[in-house]
Motif scaffolding. Structure first.
Motif, PDB file in Angstrom:
ATOM      1  N   VAL A  58       0.843  -1.205   0.000  1.00 60.97           N
ATOM      2  CA  VAL A  58       0.000   0.000   0.000  1.00 60.97           C
ATOM      3  C   VAL A  58       0.877   1.254   0.000  1.00 60.97           C
ATOM      4  N   ALA A  59       1.951   1.245   0.776  1.00 61.46           N
ATOM      5  CA  ALA A  59       2.867   2.389   0.808  1.00 61.46           C
ATOM      6  C   ALA A  59       3.467   2.639  -0.578  1.00 61.46           C
ATOM      7  N   VAL A  60       3.811   1.566  -1.297  1.00 63.51           N
ATOM      8  CA  VAL A  60       4.347   1.703  -2.658  1.00 63.51           C
ATOM      9  C   VAL A  60       3.312   2.362  -3.571  1.00 63.51           C
ATOM     10  N   ARG A  61       2.073   1.902  -3.490  1.00 61.24           N
ATOM     11  CA  ARG A  61       1.015   2.484  -4.334  1.00 61.24           C
ATOM     12  C   ARG A  61       0.798   3.954  -3.983  1.00 61.24           C
ATOM     13  N   LEU A  62       0.800   4.271  -2.688  1.00 68.49           N
ATOM     14  CA  LEU A  62       0.626   5.675  -2.276  1.00 68.49           C
ATOM     15  C   LEU A  62       1.778   6.537  -2.762  1.00 68.49           C
ATOM     16  N   ASP A  63       3.002   6.003  -2.707  1.00 70.62           N
ATOM     17  CA  ASP A  63       4.148   6.737  -3.254  1.00 70.62           C
ATOM     18  C   ASP A  63       3.918   7.074  -4.721  1.00 70.62           C
ATOM     19  N   CYS A  64       3.381   6.109  -5.468  1.00 71.31           N
ATOM     20  CA  CYS A  64       3.118   6.338  -6.903  1.00 71.31           C
ATOM     21  C   CYS A  64       2.047   7.406  -7.104  1.00 71.31           C
TER      22      CYS A  64
END
Length: 146
Positions: A75-81
């Motif tokens: 989820v953190a990766v997606r939010l970073d994107c």
């Protein structure tokens, strides 16, 4: 190349592609997190066995927690994107969970009687107190949402 080798390489490629997409790549951070997760789980099992508290339900719960850690990182990766933060949130999530599991490894070592340097024990106690404070704040945030 045999069919087995082709299948094995294909599966390896699929797993790597999934990790790159879900976890932002297979870099030193992710490898370190996965290493700490595995060591924490194994030391927890060893600690429970040594203390005579080995319980499959507790082990299953531990595996579920580790899966949720990886979900939070994804989820953190997606939010970073989405917000264009580079890898800031991913790094925070991975760093937090690595520290948390490293503390758990030290706790497991102490439980089974492995000597841990006093400086590490002191830091463990300090970080454990800080972690309890963070959990309190997290609980307060949940109540605010509801």
């Amino acid at each position: 190349m045999s069919k087995f080798e082709v299948g094995f390489r294909l599966c390896g490629s699929a797993v790597t592609a999934f990790c790159c997409a879900a976890f932002g790549g297979v870099d030193a951070w992710l490898r370190a997190l996965l290493t700490v997760i595995v060591i924490d789980y194994l030391t927890g099992v060893v600690g429970a066995a040594v203390q005579g508290n080995l319980d499959s339900r507790v082990g299953y719960k531990g595996i579920c927690k580790k899966i949720m850690i990886l979900c939070v990182v994804a989820v953190a990766v997606r939010l970073d994107c989405v917000i264009g933060a580079g890898t800031a949130l991913r790094s925070v999530a991975i760093g937090f969970y690595m520290a948390n599991d490293a503390l758990s490894i030290l706790e497991n070592a102490v439980k089974i009687g492995v000597p841990v340097p006093q400086g590490l024990v002191d830091k463990l106690e300090q970080m454990k107190d800080n972690r309890k404070e963070g959990v309190k704040h997290g609980t307060e945030m949940e109540h605010r949402k509801g």
